[in-house]
Structures are given as structure tokens and as C-alpha cells.
Design a protein around this motif. Structure first.
Motif, mmCIF file in Angstrom:
data_model
loop_
_atom_site.group_PDB
_atom_site.id
_atom_site.type_symbol
_atom_site.label_atom_id
_atom_site.label_comp_id
_atom_site.label_asym_id
_atom_site.label_seq_id
_atom_site.Cartn_x
_atom_site.Cartn_y
_atom_site.Cartn_z
ATOM 1 N N ALA A 131 -34.139 -3.571 13.486
ATOM 2 C CA ALA A 131 -33.111 -4.593 13.703
ATOM 3 C C ALA A 131 -31.744 -3.960 13.956
ATOM 4 C CB ALA A 131 -33.049 -5.524 12.501
ATOM 5 N N VAL A 132 -31.431 -2.880 13.229
ATOM 6 C CA VAL A 132 -30.150 -2.200 13.449
ATOM 7 C C VAL A 132 -30.140 -1.502 14.803
ATOM 8 C CG1 VAL A 132 -28.673 -0.303 12.660
ATOM 9 C CG2 VAL A 132 -29.606 -1.936 11.005
ATOM 10 N N ARG A 133 -31.212 -0.825 15.124
ATOM 11 C CA ARG A 133 -31.271 -0.102 16.407
ATOM 12 C C ARG A 133 -31.114 -1.048 17.591
ATOM 13 N NH1 ARG A 133 -35.715 4.558 17.122
ATOM 14 N NH2 ARG A 133 -34.666 4.541 19.144
ATOM 15 N N GLU A 134 -31.678 -2.237 17.500
ATOM 16 C CA GLU A 134 -31.547 -3.199 18.590
ATOM 17 C C GLU A 134 -30.081 -3.571 18.825
ATOM 18 O OE1 GLU A 134 -34.005 -6.491 17.587
ATOM 19 O OE2 GLU A 134 -35.883 -5.489 18.162
ATOM 20 N N GLN A 135 -29.279 -3.576 17.751
ATOM 21 C CA GLN A 135 -27.881 -3.977 17.878
ATOM 22 C C GLN A 135 -26.987 -2.860 18.415
ATOM 23 O OE1 GLN A 135 -26.404 -6.712 14.526
ATOM 24 N NE2 GLN A 135 -28.150 -5.694 13.579
ATOM 25 N N VAL A 136 -27.349 -1.613 18.161
ATOM 26 C CA VAL A 136 -26.492 -0.503 18.596
ATOM 27 C C VAL A 136 -26.984 0.180 19.862
ATOM 28 C CG1 VAL A 136 -25.642 -0.051 16.262
ATOM 29 C CG2 VAL A 136 -27.686 1.151 17.081
ATOM 30 N N ALA A 137 -28.231 -0.074 20.229
ATOM 31 C CA ALA A 137 -28.797 0.588 21.400
ATOM 32 C C ALA A 137 -28.003 0.230 22.651
ATOM 33 C CB ALA A 137 -30.258 0.192 21.575
ATOM 34 N N GLY A 138 -27.656 1.240 23.414
ATOM 35 C CA GLY A 138 -26.947 1.025 24.662
ATOM 36 C C GLY A 138 -25.437 0.958 24.540
ATOM 37 N N ALA A 139 -24.922 0.887 23.321
ATOM 38 C CA ALA A 139 -23.469 0.850 23.144
ATOM 39 C C ALA A 139 -22.869 2.209 23.476
ATOM 40 C CB ALA A 139 -23.114 0.455 21.718
ATOM 41 N N ASP A 140 -21.735 2.204 24.125
ATOM 42 C CA ASP A 140 -21.035 3.442 24.446
ATOM 43 C C ASP A 140 -20.144 3.904 23.302
ATOM 44 O OD1 ASP A 140 -22.047 3.683 27.105
ATOM 45 O OD2 ASP A 140 -20.620 2.151 27.749
ATOM 46 N N GLU A 141 -19.691 2.947 22.500
ATOM 47 C CA GLU A 141 -18.703 3.255 21.459
ATOM 48 C C GLU A 141 -19.039 2.502 20.174
ATOM 49 O OE1 GLU A 141 -14.271 3.641 22.412
ATOM 50 O OE2 GLU A 141 -14.345 1.725 21.344
ATOM 51 N N ILE A 142 -18.998 3.220 19.065
ATOM 52 C CA ILE A 142 -19.204 2.630 17.746
ATOM 53 C C ILE A 142 -17.936 2.842 16.922
ATOM 54 C CG2 ILE A 142 -20.574 2.634 15.632
ATOM 55 C CD1 ILE A 142 -22.204 1.758 18.017
ATOM 56 N N ARG A 143 -17.460 1.782 16.316
ATOM 57 C CA ARG A 143 -16.281 1.872 15.449
ATOM 58 C C ARG A 143 -16.670 1.446 14.044
ATOM 59 N NH1 ARG A 143 -11.073 -2.170 15.517
ATOM 60 N NH2 ARG A 143 -9.758 -1.031 14.024
ATOM 61 N N VAL A 144 -16.175 2.171 13.052
ATOM 62 C CA VAL A 144 -16.428 1.859 11.651
ATOM 63 C C VAL A 144 -15.097 1.699 10.935
ATOM 64 C CG1 VAL A 144 -17.472 2.631 9.482
ATOM 65 C CG2 VAL A 144 -18.604 3.145 11.661
ATOM 66 N N THR A 145 -14.948 0.599 10.193
ATOM 67 C CA THR A 145 -13.750 0.370 9.382
ATOM 68 C C THR A 145 -14.158 -0.013 7.971
ATOM 69 O OG1 THR A 145 -13.573 -1.990 9.908
ATOM 70 C CG2 THR A 145 -12.470 -0.453 11.405
ATOM 71 N N THR A 146 -13.272 0.274 7.003
ATOM 72 C CA THR A 146 -13.453 -0.191 5.628
ATOM 73 C C THR A 146 -12.098 -0.537 5.046
ATOM 74 O OG1 THR A 146 -13.186 1.971 4.549
ATOM 75 C CG2 THR A 146 -15.410 1.400 5.283
ATOM 76 N N GLY A 296 -21.228 12.020 3.346
ATOM 77 C CA GLY A 296 -20.448 11.189 2.440
ATOM 78 C C GLY A 296 -20.728 9.725 2.716
ATOM 79 N N ILE A 297 -20.812 8.911 1.660
ATOM 80 C CA ILE A 297 -21.212 7.504 1.794
ATOM 81 C C ILE A 297 -20.003 6.592 1.658
ATOM 82 C CG2 ILE A 297 -22.534 5.642 0.710
ATOM 83 C CD1 ILE A 297 -23.834 9.140 0.369
ATOM 84 N N LEU A 298 -19.910 5.635 2.588
ATOM 85 C CA LEU A 298 -18.843 4.641 2.609
ATOM 86 C C LEU A 298 -19.400 3.299 2.146
ATOM 87 C CD1 LEU A 298 -18.276 6.816 4.950
ATOM 88 C CD2 LEU A 298 -16.819 5.067 5.960
ATOM 89 N N ARG A 299 -18.688 2.658 1.233
ATOM 90 C CA ARG A 299 -19.080 1.331 0.760
ATOM 91 C C ARG A 299 -18.522 0.233 1.676
ATOM 92 N NH1 ARG A 299 -20.424 1.340 -4.903
ATOM 93 N NH2 ARG A 299 -19.921 3.291 -5.979
ATOM 94 N N GLU A 300 -19.280 -0.834 1.815
ATOM 95 C CA GLU A 300 -18.857 -2.083 2.467
ATOM 96 C C GLU A 300 -18.156 -1.874 3.807
ATOM 97 O OE1 GLU A 300 -16.649 -4.382 -0.349
ATOM 98 O OE2 GLU A 300 -18.262 -4.379 -1.839
ATOM 99 N N PRO A 301 -18.806 -1.168 4.723
ATOM 100 C CA PRO A 301 -18.199 -0.949 6.043
ATOM 101 C C PRO A 301 -18.410 -2.156 6.966
ATOM 102 C CG PRO A 301 -20.348 0.034 5.999
ATOM 103 C CD PRO A 301 -20.128 -0.530 4.616
ATOM 104 N N THR A 302 -17.578 -2.201 7.982
ATOM 105 C CA THR A 302 -17.833 -3.057 9.134
ATOM 106 C C THR A 302 -18.093 -2.139 10.319
ATOM 107 O OG1 THR A 302 -16.360 -4.789 8.289
ATOM 108 C CG2 THR A 302 -16.940 -4.888 10.622
ATOM 109 N N VAL A 303 -19.178 -2.407 11.034
ATOM 110 C CA VAL A 303 -19.576 -1.563 12.151
ATOM 111 C C VAL A 303 -19.537 -2.392 13.429
ATOM 112 C CG1 VAL A 303 -21.385 -0.098 13.123
ATOM 113 C CG2 VAL A 303 -21.066 -0.201 10.638
ATOM 114 N N TYR A 304 -18.849 -1.866 14.444
ATOM 115 C CA TYR A 304 -18.732 -2.540 15.735
ATOM 116 C C TYR A 304 -19.449 -1.726 16.810
ATOM 117 C CZ TYR A 304 -14.750 -4.757 13.331
ATOM 118 O OH TYR A 304 -13.946 -5.411 12.434
ATOM 119 N N ALA A 305 -20.227 -2.395 17.641
ATOM 120 C CA ALA A 305 -20.864 -1.775 18.801
ATOM 121 C C ALA A 305 -20.191 -2.330 20.051
ATOM 122 C CB ALA A 305 -22.356 -2.072 18.819
ATOM 123 N N ASP A 306 -19.458 -1.460 20.746
ATOM 124 C CA ASP A 306 -18.665 -1.894 21.901
ATOM 125 C C ASP A 306 -17.817 -3.117 21.580
ATOM 126 O OD1 ASP A 306 -19.474 0.172 23.525
ATOM 127 O OD2 ASP A 306 -21.067 -0.971 24.515
ATOM 128 N N GLY A 307 -17.210 -3.097 20.380
ATOM 129 C CA GLY A 307 -16.279 -4.143 19.978
ATOM 130 C C GLY A 307 -16.882 -5.315 19.237
#
Length: 318
Positions: A131-146, A296-307
Motif C-alpha cells: 500500500a505504501v509503495r503504490e503511493q510513492v511509486a513514480g514520484a520524483d520528489e519525497i518530502r518529510v516534515t515533523t 535514526g527514527i522520526l516520530r509522527e512524520p508527514t510524508v509527501y509524494a510530489d506534494g
């Protein structure tokens, strides 16, 4: 049946699917011998071609094992490696996979983590990975914020997302155990990431204890923690900038891990977390070889695939 025996049964039979006509090498060290012996006991009941090899713990995660150990790995159909220091990012592991071995590494494993982490439903973990791979596959850019201060952007380019499901049934496949992550070796990265979960050598960070890393053009340029900075600097004395490489972005998919416990091996798999690593990525689709791989592990991230924000698996989300 003891807890170690039950976990070993899961590892050997369900995760690796060892068959009677196959060979199996159990690689362990002086500090993880009880786990190695439990795995060997199960393997030796399935096949007559099982061996256990033991060596002194490596100096760092990613250190190469002695040549006889590497040779045993490359010659086996199935390899299970409960060791103090990780063999995941080593040439020995890569060459064993290239020779056709199915490999499961258990870096830094403890008896508690072994018995807890191998009690998971690995078919469920595989589904969450997909399920995660389907959401990120093909994205050019991944952004992570916490909320802790992370804001980092990864350039994927033509690098491939990989899944660590714990199901290692095909020749040449590799997984950590305990398992549960989708990960990539990014082409480049820029920004800041703040570790507020678990990271060696500190283990589980206390409330308010945060480790900050600055990244420019794929290299870590600032490390707030003295001990981690010294580890990276020591590695850099041998390999230069490779030690500062932003090596990995991983997303945890194991919803059976309901809280962080201080083990990187288990905590990086926790559903809904992100982990970021420094150093070697040659074994996971990258091009950088280094004697370290520091997660290193990050808690409660938000992950964006191409925004677009993606939906992360969370504990008990089955």
C-alpha cells in the motif's frame, strides 16, 4: 516450547521457508549465540546441510565479517544472521544474495526483540508495504516534515523503492528480521531532519532529547550530537565524504509495533514512523560504500509524494 524456539520457528519456516534439500548458514557472534543456536536447532531439524558460524562482534554496523564467514554465506541457499553489528550493508551480504542465497539479517537483535518482533503477522506487513509503495511509486520528489523540526526533501531520480516484508522465499532476496518497511536510497537530499525516536548509541531518546542533522546536496553537513559526529568523522578518515552520505529514507509498516522500545532494528519498522540513515547504501540500490550505516527514527512524520500527503500505516490499523 520456549519463546526463542517459537521465534526461531517463525524465522526459519515462515519467513525463510527453508526446505529439506537446501543448505542453511546461521551466522552469529559471541554476544548473540543463544539466538543463533535457537535458529540453528530449527534449521538442523529441517535439513542435514545446516551450519552455524560464530565470530567476534564487528567494530561497527556495516563492518565486513571474516572471510570464512563471508564464504559460508555465499555458499548457502539460506542465511540467517543474528549479530551484534549489522551485516545488512556489507559486501558479504550482497555477494551472498548475488550467489542466489535468501538472506535474513537480524542486526543488534536481543532476545526480547527477537521474541516480540517475530510474533507479527507477516502477510499483513507485506500488504502494508504494498500500500505504501503504490503511493510513492513514480514520484520524483519525497518530502518529510515533523513538528519536531524536520523538513527535508529527497530527489528519487531513477532509484527503486524496496520492501522489507520478512517474506524471503525467492533466490537472491534479502530482509531484516523483525521486518516491515518500504525504503529507498535517494539520489540526493536537502534540508533538516530531527531524530526524536531512537538512534544509536543513545537508544530510545528521552522526551526533549533531539538530534539535528543538516543536509545539503545529499551530504550531511552538520550533526548536533558529539558521539554520532565522532563516529561519522572516524569513518570519514577512511572513506571521505562517503561517510556523510544521506543513505536511506525508510517508512515503517509493521503495525504490530505499538511503541518504540530503543532497538533500532525494531523501532525503524514501527508503522507510521520514518527513518533516515547516514553512510553506506551500496546494498540498497545506491552507489556509496562506507563502513557505517546509522539509522535514526522520526516520530509522527508527514510524508509527501510530489506534494501530495500519503497515508501511512499506523499501529493496530488492521
Amino acid at each position: 516450547m520456549t519463546a526463542l524456539r517459537a521465534a526461531a520457528e517463525t524465522a526459519v519456516r515462515q519467513c525463510l521457508n527453508l526446505e529439506g534439500e537446501e543448505s542453511c548458514a546461521v551466522v552469529t557472534d559471541d554476544e548473540r549465540e543463544p539466538i543463533g543456536e535457537a535458529i540453528y536447532e530449527v534449521a538442523s531439524e529441517i535439513t542435514d546441510d545446516a551450519v552455524i558460524v560464530r565470530y567476534p562482534p564487528g567494530e561497527t554496523h556495516g563492518s565486513e565479517p571474516p572471510e570464512p564467514v563471508a564464504a559460508a554465506m555465499a555458499a548457502a541457499d539460506v542465511v540467517l544472521a543474528p549479530t551484534t553489528k549489522s551485516l545488512s550493508h556489507t559486501r558479504a551480504r550482497t555477494e551472498a544474495n548475488e550467489a542466489g542465497a535468501r538472506v535474513a539479517t537480524l542486526p543488534g537483535i536481543t532476545e526480547d526483540v527477537f521474541t516480540t518482533g517475530l510474533a507479527a503477522d507477516y502477510e499483513s506487513i507485506a500488504a502494508h508495504c504494498e500500500a505504501v509503495r503504490e503511493q510513492v511509486a513514480g514520484a520524483d520528489e519525497i518530502r518529510v516534515t515533523t513538528d519536531a523540526g524536520t523538513d527535508i526533501t529527497f530527489g528519487v531520480a531513477d532509484r527503486e523503492w524496496l520492501s522489507d516484508t520478512g517474506i524471503v522465499h525467492e533466490p537472491g532476496e534479502m530482509s531484516n528480521l523483525p521486518a516491515g518497511e518500504v525504503f529507498i536510497s535517494p539520489e540526493t537530499a536537502d534540508g533538516t531532519f530531527v531524530i526524536d525516536g531512537t538512534m544509536r548509541p543513545h537508544g530510545l531518546l528521552e522526551d526533549g532529547h533531539r538530534l539535528t542533522f543538516e543536509v545539503e546536496d545529499g551530504l550531511v553537513t552538520h550533526i548536533s550530537d558529539d558521539e554520532i559526529r565522532e563516529t561519522v568523522e572516524n569513518a570519514a578518515a577512511d572513506v571521505g565524504d562517503a561517510a556523510y552520505n544521506l543513505a536511506e529514507l525508510g517508512i515503517g509498516t509493521n503495525v504490530a509495533v505499538t511503541e518504540l522500545v530503543g532497538s533500532v532494528l525494531l523501532d525503524e519498522k514501527a508503522g507510521g514512523t520514518v527513518h533516515i540513515a547516514i553512510g553506506d547504501n551500496a546494498g540498497i540500490g545506491g552507489e556509496t560504500e562506507a563502513p557505517i550505516h546509522l539509522d535514526g527514527i522520526l516520530r509522527e512524520p508527514t510524508v509527501y509524494a510530489d506534494g501530495d500527503p500519503i497515508e501511512l500505516p499506523t499501529p493496530n490499523s488492521d
